[in-house]
Motif scaffolding. Structure first.
Motif, short mmCIF file in Angstrom:
data_model
loop_
_atom_site.label_atom_id
_atom_site.label_comp_id
_atom_site.label_asym_id
_atom_site.label_seq_id
_atom_site.Cartn_x
_atom_site.Cartn_y
_atom_site.Cartn_z
N VAL A 194 0.76 -1.20 0.09
CA VAL A 194 0.00 -0.02 -0.01
C VAL A 194 0.96 1.33 -0.06
O VAL A 194 1.72 1.46 0.69
N VAL A 195 0.47 2.13 -0.97
CA VAL A 195 1.47 3.38 -1.13
C VAL A 195 0.34 4.48 -1.36
O VAL A 195 -0.61 4.42 -1.55
N ASP A 196 1.08 5.81 -1.08
CA ASP A 196 0.31 7.05 -1.54
C ASP A 196 0.50 7.47 -3.02
O ASP A 196 1.59 7.28 -3.32
N PRO A 197 -0.58 7.56 -3.66
CA PRO A 197 -0.39 7.81 -5.25
C PRO A 197 0.03 9.11 -5.40
O PRO A 197 0.29 10.15 -4.41
N GLU A 198 0.94 9.13 -6.46
CA GLU A 198 1.47 10.65 -6.76
C GLU A 198 0.08 11.39 -7.05
O GLU A 198 -0.65 11.16 -7.71
N VAL A 199 0.69 12.83 -6.89
CA VAL A 199 -0.40 13.97 -7.23
C VAL A 199 -0.54 13.86 -8.70
O VAL A 199 0.59 13.87 -9.40
N GLY A 200 -1.74 13.90 -9.21
CA GLY A 200 -1.96 13.95 -10.62
C GLY A 200 -2.55 12.64 -11.20
O GLY A 200 -3.08 12.50 -12.38
N THR A 201 -2.42 11.43 -10.24
CA THR A 201 -3.04 10.32 -10.78
C THR A 201 -4.58 10.40 -10.64
O THR A 201 -5.25 10.91 -10.03
N ILE A 202 -4.99 9.79 -11.89
CA ILE A 202 -6.58 9.75 -12.09
C ILE A 202 -7.18 8.57 -12.05
O ILE A 202 -6.51 7.54 -12.52
N VAL A 203 -8.22 8.60 -11.30
CA VAL A 203 -9.19 7.28 -11.12
C VAL A 203 -10.71 7.63 -11.66
O VAL A 203 -10.86 9.11 -11.45
N TYR A 204 -11.22 6.80 -11.92
CA TYR A 204 -12.61 7.10 -12.71
C TYR A 204 -14.05 6.90 -11.57
O TYR A 204 -15.15 7.19 -11.96
N GLU A 205 -13.51 6.30 -10.54
CA GLU A 205 -14.50 6.07 -9.40
C GLU A 205 -14.05 6.08 -8.02
O GLU A 205 -12.78 5.96 -7.88
#
Length: 202
Positions: free
Chosen positions: A148-159
Motif C-alpha cells: 500500500v502506497v500514497d499515489p502521486e499527485v496527478g493520478t486519475i481514477v474514474y470512481e
C-alpha cells in the motif's frame, strides 16, 4: 508716492505671498507625513502545499463531523494478515480490525503488504508508476508482494469508494478516502477524480 509704493508696499506683498506659500507647503507636508499606511496581508489560496501536496489533518473540515463506523459481529471466511503486530481480517473485498468483540471496516495503512491483490482491482498508470487500485487503496508490486502506497499527485481514477467523504480546505471542496484527497475533473468528457494531495494525520 510711486517710489514709496515700490520701496515699502511691493516688498510687503511679496513677503505675505511667500509666507502663505510656505505655510501651505508645511500643511501639505504635515498631512502627507501623518497619513496612515494600510498594510494588507494576502490570504492564502489553499492549504495544499504546492510542492509536497501534504495537508495537516487539523486544516481539513469534514462535511459530516463524525464518520459512520461500519462494524459487524462476525466475518466469515476471513483471511488474517498481520502487519506491524496488528491483525487485519480480509473478507468480502474489505479489511477489518477487531475491537470489543466486533469487526470494524478500515483502510490498510501505507506499508501494508499482501501476497494477493483484492478482487476487482484496477490497474492505474501515471508517469512511470503502475498502481493497482482496489476499493480506493493504491498498491505497487514490490518483491513479489503488493504494498500500500500514497499515489502521486496527478493520478486519475474514474470512481471512488462509496464511503468517500466530502471535505473543505480553505474554502475549497475536495473528496477524501483513506487520507487521499481528490478533485473532480473531466477527462475526454468523462467524469474522473484527480489526486491532489495527502492528509497528514497528527
Amino acid at each position: 508716492m510711486k517710489a514709496f509704493i515700490k520701496i515699502y508696499i511691493v516688498p510687503v506683498v511679496l513677503l505675505v505671498a511667500f509666507t502663505t506659500q510656505v505655510s501651505a507647503q508645511t500643511r501639505q507636508t504635515t498631512t502627507t507625513t501623518t497619513s496612515k499606511t494600510v498594510k494588507t496581508t494576502p490570504k492564502s489560496t489553499t492549504k495544499i502545499n504546492s510542492k509536497s501536496r501534504r495537508v495537516p489533518s487539523n486544516q481539513v473540515t469534514y462535511k459530516t463531523p463524525k464518520k459512520k463506523v461500519v462494524s459487524v459481529r462476525t466475518v466469515p471466511n476471513k483471511t488474517v494478515i498481520t502487519h506491524n503486530n496488528q491483525n487485519y481480517y480480509y473478507a468480502n473485498n474489505k479489511y477489518y480490525t477487531q475491537s470489543r468483540g466486533r469487526y470494524i471496516v478500515i483502510a490498510p495503512k501505507v506499508g501494508f503488504r499482501v501476497k494477493t491483490l483484492p478482487i476487482n482491482y484496477k490497474r492505474v498508470q501515471y508517469n512511470t508508476f503502475d498502481y493497482y487500485n482496489a476499493q480506493g487503496i493504491f498498491y505497487v508490486y514490490i518483491n513479489n508482494e503488493y504494498e500500500v502506497v500514497d499515489p502521486e499527485v496527478g493520478t486519475i481514477v474514474y470512481e471512488l469508494p462509496e464511503d468517500y467523504e466530502k471535505v473543505t480546505i480553505d474554502g475549497q471542496s475536495y473528496y477524501e478516502y483513506a487520507n487521499i484527497l481528490y478533485e473532480k475533473v473531466q477527462v475526454d468528457g468523462t467524469r474522473a477524480y484527480e489526486v491532489v494531495g495527502i492528509i497528514d494525520m497528527n
